[in-house]
Structure formats: structure tokens, C-alpha cells
Design a protein around this motif. Sequence first.
Motif, short mmCIF file in Angstrom:
data_model
loop_
_atom_site.label_atom_id
_atom_site.label_comp_id
_atom_site.label_asym_id
_atom_site.label_seq_id
_atom_site.Cartn_x
_atom_site.Cartn_y
_atom_site.Cartn_z
N THR A 63 17.63 46.73 -8.62
CA THR A 63 17.46 46.39 -10.04
C THR A 63 16.01 45.95 -10.26
O THR A 63 15.25 45.76 -9.31
CB THR A 63 18.36 45.19 -10.41
OG1 THR A 63 17.88 44.03 -9.70
CG2 THR A 63 19.82 45.45 -10.08
N GLU A 65 15.02 43.08 -11.03
CA GLU A 65 14.83 41.78 -10.39
C GLU A 65 14.62 41.94 -8.88
O GLU A 65 13.78 41.27 -8.28
CB GLU A 65 16.03 40.86 -10.66
CG GLU A 65 16.16 40.42 -12.11
CD GLU A 65 16.74 41.48 -13.03
OE1 GLU A 65 17.35 42.45 -12.50
OE2 GLU A 65 16.59 41.37 -14.25
N THR A 66 15.41 42.81 -8.28
CA THR A 66 15.24 43.05 -6.83
C THR A 66 13.86 43.60 -6.55
O THR A 66 13.23 43.25 -5.54
CB THR A 66 16.33 44.01 -6.32
OG1 THR A 66 17.61 43.45 -6.59
CG2 THR A 66 16.19 44.28 -4.84
N GLU A 159 23.51 37.39 0.63
CA GLU A 159 23.40 37.01 -0.78
C GLU A 159 24.67 36.53 -1.43
O GLU A 159 24.65 35.67 -2.30
CB GLU A 159 22.87 38.21 -1.57
CG GLU A 159 22.91 38.08 -3.07
CD GLU A 159 21.72 37.34 -3.63
OE1 GLU A 159 20.82 36.99 -2.87
OE2 GLU A 159 21.70 37.11 -4.85
N THR A 160 25.81 37.15 -1.07
CA THR A 160 26.99 36.98 -1.92
C THR A 160 28.17 36.33 -1.21
O THR A 160 28.27 36.37 0.02
CB THR A 160 27.40 38.34 -2.54
OG1 THR A 160 28.25 38.10 -3.65
CG2 THR A 160 28.11 39.24 -1.54
N LYS A 189 21.74 28.92 -5.83
CA LYS A 189 22.23 30.29 -6.02
C LYS A 189 23.60 30.21 -6.67
O LYS A 189 23.74 30.58 -7.84
CB LYS A 189 22.29 31.05 -4.67
CG LYS A 189 22.47 32.56 -4.84
CD LYS A 189 23.93 32.96 -4.94
CE LYS A 189 24.11 34.44 -5.16
NZ LYS A 189 25.56 34.81 -5.29
N ASP A 193 23.66 31.61 -10.41
CA ASP A 193 23.90 33.06 -10.36
C ASP A 193 25.38 33.35 -10.56
O ASP A 193 25.78 34.10 -11.45
CB ASP A 193 23.39 33.53 -8.99
CG ASP A 193 23.70 34.96 -8.64
OD1 ASP A 193 22.81 35.64 -8.11
OD2 ASP A 193 24.84 35.40 -8.84
N HIS A 356 22.77 40.45 -13.50
CA HIS A 356 22.43 39.16 -14.08
C HIS A 356 21.03 39.19 -14.70
O HIS A 356 20.14 39.89 -14.21
CB HIS A 356 22.43 38.07 -13.01
CG HIS A 356 23.69 37.91 -12.27
ND1 HIS A 356 24.90 38.44 -12.67
CD2 HIS A 356 23.94 37.24 -11.11
CE1 HIS A 356 25.82 38.11 -11.80
NE2 HIS A 356 25.28 37.40 -10.85
N MET A 361 18.37 35.32 -11.63
CA MET A 361 18.04 35.94 -10.34
C MET A 361 16.76 35.31 -9.79
O MET A 361 16.52 35.33 -8.57
CB MET A 361 17.87 37.45 -10.48
CG MET A 361 19.15 38.18 -10.85
SD MET A 361 20.60 37.74 -9.87
CE MET A 361 20.09 38.18 -8.25
N1 3DD Z 1 23.47 40.69 -8.66
C1 3DD Z 1 23.82 40.41 -9.92
N2 3DD Z 1 22.82 40.70 -10.76
C2 3DD Z 1 21.80 41.19 -10.01
C3 3DD Z 1 20.50 41.64 -10.35
N3 3DD Z 1 20.05 41.63 -11.62
N4 3DD Z 1 19.67 42.07 -9.36
C4 3DD Z 1 20.09 42.07 -8.07
C5 3DD Z 1 21.34 41.65 -7.67
C6 3DD Z 1 22.19 41.19 -8.66
C7 3DD Z 1 24.37 40.53 -7.50
C8 3DD Z 1 23.91 39.54 -6.45
O1 3DD Z 1 22.64 39.12 -6.52
C9 3DD Z 1 24.66 38.25 -6.41
O2 3DD Z 1 24.86 37.75 -7.65
C10 3DD Z 1 25.92 38.38 -5.72
O3 3DD Z 1 26.46 37.30 -5.41
O4 3DD Z 1 26.29 39.49 -5.43
#
Ligand code: 3DD
Length: 427
Positions: A63, A65-66, A159-160, A189, A193, A356, A361
Motif C-alpha cells: 500500500t 503506507e507500506t 505485524e498482525t 500498534k 491500528d 487503514h 499506519m
Molecule cells: N493493514 C491495514 N491497513 C494497512 C495499510 N494501509 N498498509 C499496510 C498494511 C495495512 C494491515 C496491517 O498493517 C495490520 O493492521 C494488521 O494487523 O494486519
Amino acid sequence: MHFWVRDCEMTDYKVKDIGLAQEGRLLIDYAEKHMPVLMHLRKQHSDKKPLKNMRISGCLHVTKETAVLIESLRAMGAEVAWCGCNPLSTNDKVAAALAANNVPVFAWNGLNKEEYYWCIEKTLQYRPNLTLDDGADLIFTLHRKHEDLISNLYGGSEETTTGVIRVRAMSEDGALKYPIVAVNDAATKHMFDNVYGTGQSTFDGVLRASAILIAGKTVVISGYGFCGRGLAARARGFGADVIVTEVDPVKALQARMDGYRVMPMKQAAREGDLFITSTGMKDIINAEHMKVMKDGAILGNAGHYNVEINGSDLDSLSTGKKRVRPALDEYLLRDGRRLYLLGEGRLVNLVAAEGHPSEVMDLSFAAQMNAMLWLTLHGKTLKPAVYTFPEELDKQTAMAKLETMGIKIDKWTTEQTAYAKAYAEGT
Ligand code: 3DD
């Protein structure tokens, strides 16, 4: 043998269409403006290059953000190769912009299972000494098929929630071969998040895909963890009547005290107009429930894997399905009712929207950045285990975020600090 290339057209990558790079760059530049904590970390460290000589293989939704995280890691001196962690979550414009910026990225939207794991294999060919994962598919693949890479590794991050559960299970089974920092367990986090990110972005996906009015509807939220709490709050904010289903009596009691109706799914299935699962468990919605749902009920999943809504049950009850909107499939049941499935049962926020918002993020990825820095310093001394996130780093991130919001807070006096440690002073 793959090698690291910089600033030349030799970078290996596989994306949908490199021609989308310019549009992707606009998205990344926009996200940077909403991720001040990560950008501050990048500025704070980039001259010293603390990640120099570190090779990071990442498996996390591609994404905008990533992309800011990836380019921040590179600014810190790391070499980074990347793939997505979900077949339907890659933003093809962002993937193209990363490839055009010489990031070895292997990601496109609409992967099949074979392609998904091919991308992970390509990312592992860069022989990482750090891994950055979301759902632990890269960690698991590395353990199962590339034991030769283990000795290079300083450590990894996860991450999750679902991924941390998975690597904890590996550790308890004695199968984990290198140290993993549970980034999801960082307060900065999961308290943000998971709650505010998932709460908002899931409804972003629901609304983009279905265009329904939430007010006046009955919304069933399965799972009252951090994600479920955010989902229920946003559903209530939209004017829905919210039902929560749970298996944990404590969380169920909390949901009731928070003002939501609580009941078994078999009962909720009769009342719901919109169902959102966020449990991490499979078969939360199955044929038994689908058989009693209202005509027109909409099913969506906010969990990491597409196991919470039983897709084969839905197929078995249907005479056919058709894609009526970009991320919405209409299933015609044998008794004439129609049920709708969002995003093929995959996490609806990333499949039907953009995940998100960048501001939240910013916190998660500051934690990821700090995890990479921490592992670079300490990883080689750590035993293979799952490590909680250092509390001090959490506080630093929260303080940095408050500063970007122009918020100042109180500070204990020395006397108060002493009082907090004292026990003699009673009533
Ligand atoms: N996740 C949710 N939104 C994201 C975003 N905009 N960019 C990258 C990853 C994103 C999923 C994970 O970061 C996290 O929320 C999860 O726990 O999976």
C-alpha cells in the motif's frame, strides 16, 4: 543467485504495470505527509545509516503506507526486497512506483495461490538477515523450505494478531528457529491500528463495495478483540443497531457493558443486515447461519485470512454467483434469497479500499522501524523466541505522535515518582 542492485535498470521486479509508477508516486508522496512519526524517524537516523548492510525481506500489504516504510528502511541504509501478504491487497500503482525506484518488489493485485508463494520465494532469494512479515507466511515458508537462510538471520518482526499467534505456536512447538519481535503486541500498534484503523478502514471498504446506508441497519460484529471493539464503535457511530458474537465470556461481558446486544451467531444470523468477522478463527459464518439469513444480507471479513466466512458453504447453497460491483459478489441461493460477499471473503479494508489511513499506519510502522533497529543491535544475541515490544519504545512513539498533534502532557515531579515506588505511605 540474486544480488542487490541500486540505481540501475537491473533491479528485478514483477508488478502489474510499471507504467502506473507516476500515479503510485503521487499516492506515496501524499501518504508521507500523513506519517510524521515515521518521517521523523527517517530524518533522525538516515545520516548514520543504522541499517547499513542489513537486507530486509518483507511480506506485507503493498500500500502507499507500506511504500513509505520501505523507503524509510532504505533511507536508513537497508537493502529491501518485498512482496504482498494477501493476493488481493496490492495497490498496483504503488507496486509500480516502488519498482521504478529500484525496489525488488514482487506483487500485483489478483494473485493466485501459486503466484502468491512465487512472490515470497522471489523475496527470499535476496537472502535476508531481517524479515518483516504480516501473517507469518514468509516466516513459515523460510522455515519450511529455506533452512539454509536461518543462519544469516538477526531476527524478524510480525505485524498482525493472527501472525503473532502463529509464530507463538511455532515457538511453543520448538519449531521457531530465529527471534521474532511481536510488533502487533506494541501498544502503539494494536491499541490504534487494530481499533481505529480496522474500525474506519473496514467500513471504508464496506461502503465503497456496497454503497449501502448503515444507519437503521443491524450490524453483526463477530469477535470483540481490539479490532471488534473498533468495528462495533464505528458501526454504532454510523447509526447501526450493533450485535456482537463471541466465544470468550469476558469479551462478551465487555461488549454487553459497552452497550451492544450479545448473542450466539445462530440467533444473530436471523437479524443481521451486515455481518463483519474479526475473530482469527475459521467458519464463524457457515451454512447453518446462511440458511436463516435475511434476503440481501451482506457478509464481510476483517480478519487476516479468508477463513472466517465459509466460502464453500456459500457455494454449496447457491445456484450461481455474479460480480455485481467491483468487490461485491451476489450469490443466488436455491430458495431464491440473495446473499452478498464482500471482497471474496478476504480482508475487506484492503481489498475494497486502501487499508487503514496513513495516520494510524504511521504508528504501526514506527514500531516496525524500531523493531528492525532493535534487532540489528541485539538480534544476534537473542534466542529463537517471540519477543514483546520494548515498552520504552512504545512510549517514545506515543510521545512523538502527540508532538505531531501539538499535544503536551503532564510529567510526574520527583516527589510523585518517589511516591509511585514507595509503599510505606498509606491512608
Ligand atoms: N493493514 C491495514 N491497513 C494497512 C495499510 N494501509 N498498509 C499496510 C498494511 C495495512 C494491515 C496491517 O498493517 C495490520 O493492521 C494488521 O494487523 O494486519
